[in-house]
Scaffold this active site. Structure first.
Site, PDB file in Angstrom:
ATOM      1  N   GLY A 108       0.461  -2.348   0.122  1.00  0.00           N
ATOM      2  CA  GLY A 108       0.989  -1.204   0.850  1.00  0.00           C
ATOM      3  C   GLY A 108       2.425  -0.923   0.471  1.00  0.00           C
ATOM      4  N   CYS A 109       2.832  -1.430  -0.676  1.00  0.00           N
ATOM      5  CA  CYS A 109       4.178  -1.186  -1.179  1.00  0.00           C
ATOM      6  C   CYS A 109       4.195   0.207  -1.786  1.00  0.00           C
ATOM      7  CB  CYS A 109       4.516  -2.239  -2.231  1.00  0.00           C
ATOM      8  SG  CYS A 109       6.005  -1.903  -3.154  1.00  0.00           S
TER       9      CYS A 109
END
Lengths: 110, 123, 97
Positions: A108-109
């Site tokens: 989820g970066c």
């Protein structure tokens, strides 16, 4: 790819993240920090150690927003801010602190 | 993101972990969805309830145990976890056997909740 | 809600799970291996169809499996255009994996 520390080569992926996080030690962390042009202070180590504890507990590297909140809770509100973390790790705590901590790139970066 | 309209997303998990990649992939999608400030909930039905079982130990199987990651969801502000009662009962699993706090719903309540969503994504 | 199922009820419990959560006004579309559930011989698998839920089957997938002549009563066969119409007619789609 890899990084050489004390005569031993540690394998990394094409972005410089340690392949086997079990191989991590403080010397490897210091060597990765040099490559990232980070001068490690006690404040840097505090974040790196926090990340390793988080990973041990949850088996993921936290998203930056989650890291900021969790750091603020554990180390005090003045440290739980984006500006504090980006001051320590100018290219982003996800990109640099996780790499130094030997963790994979956060899910989820974005 | 504050200008965007928040939609209700439900991720429906109905497969056991490790035998296929669905459970892990579903979990990663959920973590990523947290970055978009939507109203996210997770449903665990059928074999999906096994994803939340305590005591998973993958060492001997040589796989990564991703069950601790469900406990990180709270930190991602994902706090709506629903487990279907009939699915638990059919497998002899009790709520106390689960590794996170969940809300147990009957099948009819679960169906109604699914019907209220804007987007339902199954894994 | 349009529910889409693509697994045979003889191999997986997907259709049963779908039917257990479908509500009045919803539609269920059987595609790929799920089309076997639409035949007269397998129609027992549809006994759990809730009231008010309409049932469709994708005819190209039925034809491909040589089952076009065995469509059970009460199930509507649709082509790809009909598939699109179903998606357009329902506010949401849920694919059951």
């Amino acid at each position: 790819m890899g990084i050489e520390v004390n005569g031993k080569t540690y394998e990394t992926d094409e972005e410089g993240y340690l392949t086997n996080l079990g191989e991590w030690n403080e010397d490897v962390a210091a060597a990765i920090a040099v490559e990232e042009k980070i001068d490690m202070t006690q404040n840097h180590w505090e974040v790196v150690n926090f990340l390793r504890e988080y990973y041990n507990e949850y088996q993921i590297a936290p998203a930056v927003r989650v890291l900021t909140k969790a750091i603020g809770k554990k180390l005090g509100p003045e440290k739980g801010s984006n500006s504090y973390l980006y001051e320590l790790f100018p290219y982003g705590p996800a990109k640099q602190a996780c790499k130094i901590a030997g963790l994979p790139k956060p899910t989820g970066c974005v | 993101m504050s200008e965007g309209v928040s939609k209700r997303f439900m991720f429906v998990n109905r497969k056991a972990p490790y035998g296929s990649v669905y459970a892990l992939e579903g979990l990663e999608v959920v973590l990523i969805s947290a970055a978009f400030d939507q109203d996210v909930s997770l449903a665990f039905i059928d074999d999906g309830v096994y994803q939340l079982l305590r005591g998973q130990d993958t060492k001997a199987a040589g796989m990564k145990n991703f069950s601790p990651t469900y406990r990180a969801l709270e930190g991602y502000d994902i706090e709506k976890l629903y487990v279907e009662r009939e699915s638990l009962e059919a497998r002899g699993v009790a709520e106390a056997d689960l590794l996170v706090d969940v809300k147990v719903l009957g099948r009819e309540e679960m169906a109604a909740l699914m019907d209220e969503q804007d987007v339902v994504i199954g894994f | 809600m349009l529910h889409i199922v693509n697994k045979s009820p003889h191999e997986r419990s997907t259709l049963a799970a779908c039917l257990a959560h479908a509500r009045a006004g919803h539609a269920v579309l059987l595609i790929e291996d799920a089309v076997v559930a639409a035949t007269r011989g397998s129609a027992a698998t549809l006994a759990a169809l809730p009231a008010g839920v309409s049932l469709y089957v994708l005819s190209p997938d039925l034809q491909a499996r040589g089952l076009a002549g065995q469509l059970a009563e009460g199930i509507t066969a649709v082509d790809y255009r009909g598939f699109v119409d179903l998606v357009a007619a329902q506010p949401r789609v849920q694919s059951w994996l």
